[in-house]
Motif scaffolding. Structure first.
Motif, PDB file in Angstrom:
ATOM      1  N   UNK A  87       0.820  -1.212   0.000  1.00 34.73           N
ATOM      2  CA  UNK A  87       0.000   0.000   0.000  1.00 34.73           C
ATOM      3  C   UNK A  87       0.854   1.262   0.000  1.00 34.73           C
ATOM      4  N   UNK A  88       2.022   1.195   0.631  1.00 32.67           N
ATOM      5  CA  UNK A  88       2.946   2.328   0.643  1.00 32.67           C
ATOM      6  C   UNK A  88       4.353   1.826   0.369  1.00 32.67           C
ATOM      7  N   UNK A  89       5.146   2.663  -0.276  1.00 32.30           N
ATOM      8  CA  UNK A  89       6.530   2.324  -0.588  1.00 32.30           C
ATOM      9  C   UNK A  89       7.456   3.062   0.374  1.00 32.30           C
ATOM     10  N   UNK A  90       8.326   2.322   1.047  1.00 38.10           N
ATOM     11  CA  UNK A  90       9.268   2.923   2.002  1.00 38.10           C
ATOM     12  C   UNK A  90      10.672   2.878   1.413  1.00 38.10           C
ATOM     13  N   UNK A  91      11.254   4.043   1.187  1.00 35.38           N
ATOM     14  CA  UNK A  91      12.602   4.138   0.629  1.00 35.38           C
ATOM     15  C   UNK A  91      13.577   4.566   1.710  1.00 35.38           C
ATOM     16  N   UNK A 144       5.855  12.339  -5.141  1.00 35.65           N
ATOM     17  CA  UNK A 144       4.624  12.354  -4.336  1.00 35.65           C
ATOM     18  C   UNK A 144       4.212  10.912  -4.042  1.00 35.65           C
ATOM     19  N   UNK A 145       3.262  10.727  -3.136  1.00 34.07           N
ATOM     20  CA  UNK A 145       2.801   9.391  -2.810  1.00 34.07           C
ATOM     21  C   UNK A 145       2.230   8.655  -4.007  1.00 34.07           C
ATOM     22  N   UNK A 146       1.444   9.349  -4.812  1.00 36.38           N
ATOM     23  CA  UNK A 146       0.852   8.731  -5.992  1.00 36.38           C
ATOM     24  C   UNK A 146       1.893   8.382  -7.038  1.00 36.38           C
TER      25      UNK A 146
END
Length: 267
Positions: A87-91, A144-146
């Protein structure tokens, strides 16, 4: 003609702590199908998806991919069979967008070297598909998140598994990007290569009922202690949605499409 399923859940039970999210689930996903998993916030869509991907063990039952228990498949083999977009990408550190997408080819590489030209070409093609080619030299940590989510989808495209699993793929996306993402997932499931029938399938946890109605072929709908599954048309019915979401729905006919409008909470 019967088609062997890509994924099967056999008497699958999923729990978090002492809470049972689903119990005794029997479910099959065949090539050519685009399944969306629907349900209220907190009902367990993400946990179910992670269990189906083999990231957590079920409380009971088992998950099979191409007839093999997912727990017995090596990590490299599994990465070729299924891919998961979180659901979210963590870099943790800076990287170019292109390098982040090329990393999706890792399951197909051996040792320390690979043909970077081929990998880069595949990565650029995937970025074109998600409308992010102009960002190939950008730092992923400045997106951005998207935008970052679409780069994650491009990475999944170059990983090229048989089974695409995605957790809220339209999260953080504007309206135009949502259409791009859902149409692309529909195309992946329907794609026919070299006169062969479809080889891939898609499972996506979603929250937008109307996007699901427009693009998904099948729906798995989670409720409290109950699961509905089948074609999108058979599951997306006002009375079923009311039972699952706890509010009533009004159906608006818009040409060949049906729009589902929540109108009132059910006490």
């Amino acid at each position: 003609m019967n088609v062997a399923p890509l994924l099967s859940a056999e008497q699958l039970s999923v729990s978090v702590g002492h809470k049972t999210l689903c119990s005794g689930l029997d479910w099959q996903v065949a090539p050519g199908q685009f399944w969306c998993v629907l349900g209220r916030n907190g009902i367990g869509k993400t946990t179910l998806l992670h269990t189906l991907a083999g990231l957590r063990r079920p409380a009971g039952g088992r998950v099979l991919i191409e007839g093999r228990d997912i727990q017995t498949i090596s990590a490299q083999q599994l990465a070729r069979l299924r891919g998961l977009l979180a659901q979210q990408q963590a870099d943790a550190f800076s990287s170019s967008v292109l390098a982040a997408v090329v990393a999706g080819r890792h399951p197909y590489q051996f040792g320390f070297g690979w043909d970077m030209e081929d990998d880069r070409a595949l990565a650029l093609q995937a970025l074109e598909q998600v409308r992010m080619a102009a960002f190939s030299a950008h730092d992923v940590m400045r997106l951005s998140g998207g935008e970052r989510q679409r780069v994650g989808l491009a990475t999944l495209l170059v990983q090229d598994p048989l089974l695409f699993m995605l957790d809220e793929p339209t999260a953080h996306q504007d309206a135009a990007a949502q259409i791009v993402v859902m149409a692309l997932l529909q195309k992946i499931a329907n794609e026919i290569a070299d006169a062969l029938p479809p080889q891939k399938a898609v499972i996506a946890a979603c929250h937008d009922i109307n996007l699901v109605a427009r693009y998904a072929s099948h729906v798995l709908l989670l409720g409290d202690g109950q699961v509905w599954q089948g074609t999108a048309g058979s599951v997306l019915q006002p009375e079923i949605l009311q039972a699952a979401f706890g509010c009533s729905f009004e159906v608006v006919e818009n040409g060949a499409r049906r729009l589902f409008m929540p109108v009132a909470s059910v006490s």
